[in-house]
Write a protein that holds these residues in place. Structure first.
Motif, short mmCIF file in Angstrom:
data_model
loop_
_atom_site.label_atom_id
_atom_site.label_comp_id
_atom_site.label_asym_id
_atom_site.label_seq_id
_atom_site.Cartn_x
_atom_site.Cartn_y
_atom_site.Cartn_z
N PHE A 71 26.24 55.40 16.23
CA PHE A 71 26.41 56.49 17.19
C PHE A 71 26.11 55.97 18.61
O PHE A 71 25.11 55.30 18.84
CB PHE A 71 25.50 57.66 16.87
CG PHE A 71 25.71 58.81 17.82
CD1 PHE A 71 26.85 59.58 17.73
CD2 PHE A 71 24.79 59.07 18.83
CE1 PHE A 71 27.08 60.62 18.63
CE2 PHE A 71 25.01 60.11 19.72
CZ PHE A 71 26.15 60.88 19.62
N GLY A 72 27.00 56.30 19.51
CA GLY A 72 26.91 55.76 20.87
C GLY A 72 27.94 54.66 21.07
O GLY A 72 28.21 54.25 22.19
N GLY A 73 28.53 54.19 19.96
CA GLY A 73 29.56 53.16 20.03
C GLY A 73 30.89 53.67 19.52
O GLY A 73 31.10 54.88 19.38
N VAL A 74 31.77 52.73 19.22
CA VAL A 74 33.13 53.09 18.80
C VAL A 74 33.19 53.17 17.27
O VAL A 74 32.67 52.30 16.58
CB VAL A 74 34.14 52.04 19.31
CG1 VAL A 74 35.53 52.31 18.77
CG2 VAL A 74 34.15 52.02 20.84
N PHE A 75 33.83 54.21 16.77
CA PHE A 75 34.03 54.37 15.33
C PHE A 75 35.51 54.15 15.02
O PHE A 75 36.38 54.77 15.64
CB PHE A 75 33.63 55.79 14.89
CG PHE A 75 32.14 55.95 14.76
CD1 PHE A 75 31.54 55.96 13.51
CD2 PHE A 75 31.35 56.06 15.89
CE1 PHE A 75 30.16 56.08 13.40
CE2 PHE A 75 29.97 56.19 15.78
CZ PHE A 75 29.38 56.20 14.54
N ASN A 76 35.74 53.23 14.09
CA ASN A 76 37.09 53.00 13.62
C ASN A 76 37.32 53.94 12.45
O ASN A 76 36.68 53.79 11.40
CB ASN A 76 37.19 51.53 13.17
CG ASN A 76 38.62 51.10 13.04
OD1 ASN A 76 39.35 51.70 12.26
ND2 ASN A 76 39.00 50.09 13.78
N VAL A 77 38.18 54.92 12.61
CA VAL A 77 38.35 55.97 11.60
C VAL A 77 39.72 55.85 10.96
O VAL A 77 40.73 55.64 11.65
CB VAL A 77 38.20 57.37 12.27
CG1 VAL A 77 38.28 58.46 11.22
CG2 VAL A 77 36.89 57.45 13.04
N GLY A 95 46.32 54.00 13.29
CA GLY A 95 44.96 53.55 13.63
C GLY A 95 44.30 54.57 14.53
O GLY A 95 44.96 55.28 15.29
N MET A 96 42.98 54.66 14.42
CA MET A 96 42.27 55.64 15.25
C MET A 96 40.87 55.15 15.58
O MET A 96 40.14 54.66 14.71
CB MET A 96 42.18 56.98 14.52
CG MET A 96 41.30 58.00 15.24
SD MET A 96 41.46 59.67 14.56
CE MET A 96 41.24 59.39 12.85
N ASN A 97 40.48 55.25 16.84
CA ASN A 97 39.12 54.98 17.28
C ASN A 97 38.55 56.23 17.94
O ASN A 97 39.25 56.93 18.68
CB ASN A 97 39.09 53.86 18.34
CG ASN A 97 39.25 52.50 17.71
OD1 ASN A 97 38.95 52.31 16.54
ND2 ASN A 97 39.74 51.55 18.49
N VAL A 98 37.27 56.48 17.69
CA VAL A 98 36.56 57.53 18.40
C VAL A 98 35.38 56.87 19.10
O VAL A 98 34.54 56.23 18.45
CB VAL A 98 36.06 58.63 17.44
CG1 VAL A 98 35.24 59.67 18.20
CG2 VAL A 98 37.24 59.31 16.75
N ASP A 99 35.35 56.97 20.41
CA ASP A 99 34.29 56.32 21.19
C ASP A 99 33.19 57.35 21.49
O ASP A 99 33.32 58.18 22.39
CB ASP A 99 34.87 55.76 22.49
CG ASP A 99 33.85 54.95 23.28
OD1 ASP A 99 32.66 54.94 22.87
OD2 ASP A 99 34.23 54.32 24.28
#
Ligand code: FES
Length: 209
Positions: A49-55, A188-192
């Motif tokens: 948490f606080g970083g990037v999540f590769n979802v 592809g998906m990232n959540v920052d």
């Protein structure tokens, strides 16, 4: 008459001072470089948490379907489309919203009132906070106070099968907008979670006709 130079066995006083000066400069440069590296190296790793999540794209819910919980990232994933009547009881277009709301968004799981963790309620089709009763629509807009504003969102970046990618834009109030799918397939998906924008203070949905 100049004072005689003090002699240290095997080394002159001038050489001794030169070595001390050189060592001081080297120590200073080492500390300075260490500080720069300390600031430059990210402290939060990917997936924290606080970083990037590769979802995985498979985590994206269907259009206007109930939100998908990402516990580690502390966000809800939603897939909105007010132009589609699917699940319209969950995500409807309000009378003060002139444009359709469409796309994928990541909503922070903390209530904007006093920071409780709210939940999705399948029976009422909205987010509800157990602490003081704030309620939010599927996209995080306030339905009922005491929450002072809509829910906060994280920046989402989607990559599509045509090789393109798109990140959350912002509206005129500075809130992250959902990333529209426009019929494209997400690969592809990232959540920052380090990139967060506050929800905005709009009229309560319960006050709109
Ligand atoms: S903390 Fe959610 S309503 Fe008060």
């Amino acid at each position: 008459m100049a004072a005689a130079e003090t002699q240290v066995p095997g080394i002159s006083r001038r050489e001794f001072l030169y070595y001390i000066w050189t060592a001081s400069i080297a120590l200073y440069l080492a500390e300075f470089t260490g500080l720069i590296l300390w600031f430059a190296i990210p402290k939060i790793r990917e997936g924290e948490f606080g970083g990037v999540f590769n979802v995985s794209p498979t985590a994206i819910p269907g259009i206007n379907e109930p939100p998908v919980d990402n516990a580690e990232g502390r966000f809800w994933l939603v897939n909105l489309n007010t132009s589609d009547s699917t699940g319209i009881e969950r995500m409807y277009q309000a009378s003060d919203e002139s444009s359709p709301i469409e796309g994928v968004a990541a909503i922070y799981k903390v209530c904007t009132h006093l920071g409780c963790i709210y939940k999705w309620n399948d029976a009422s089709n909205r987010f509800e906070c157990p602490c003081h009763g704030s309620k939010y629509r599927l996209d995080g807009r306030r339905i009922q106070s005491p929450a002072p504003r809509s829910l906060d969102r994280f920046e989402v970046t989607l990559t599509f099968d045509d090789g393109s990618s798109e990140s959350s834009g912002t509206d005129e109030l500075g809130q992250f907008l959902p990333v529209p799918l426009d019929g494209r397939t997400v690969v592809g998906m990232n959540v920052d979670t380090g990139s967060q924008k506050k929800g905005v203070e709009l009229t309560l949905l319960q006050d709109l006709v």
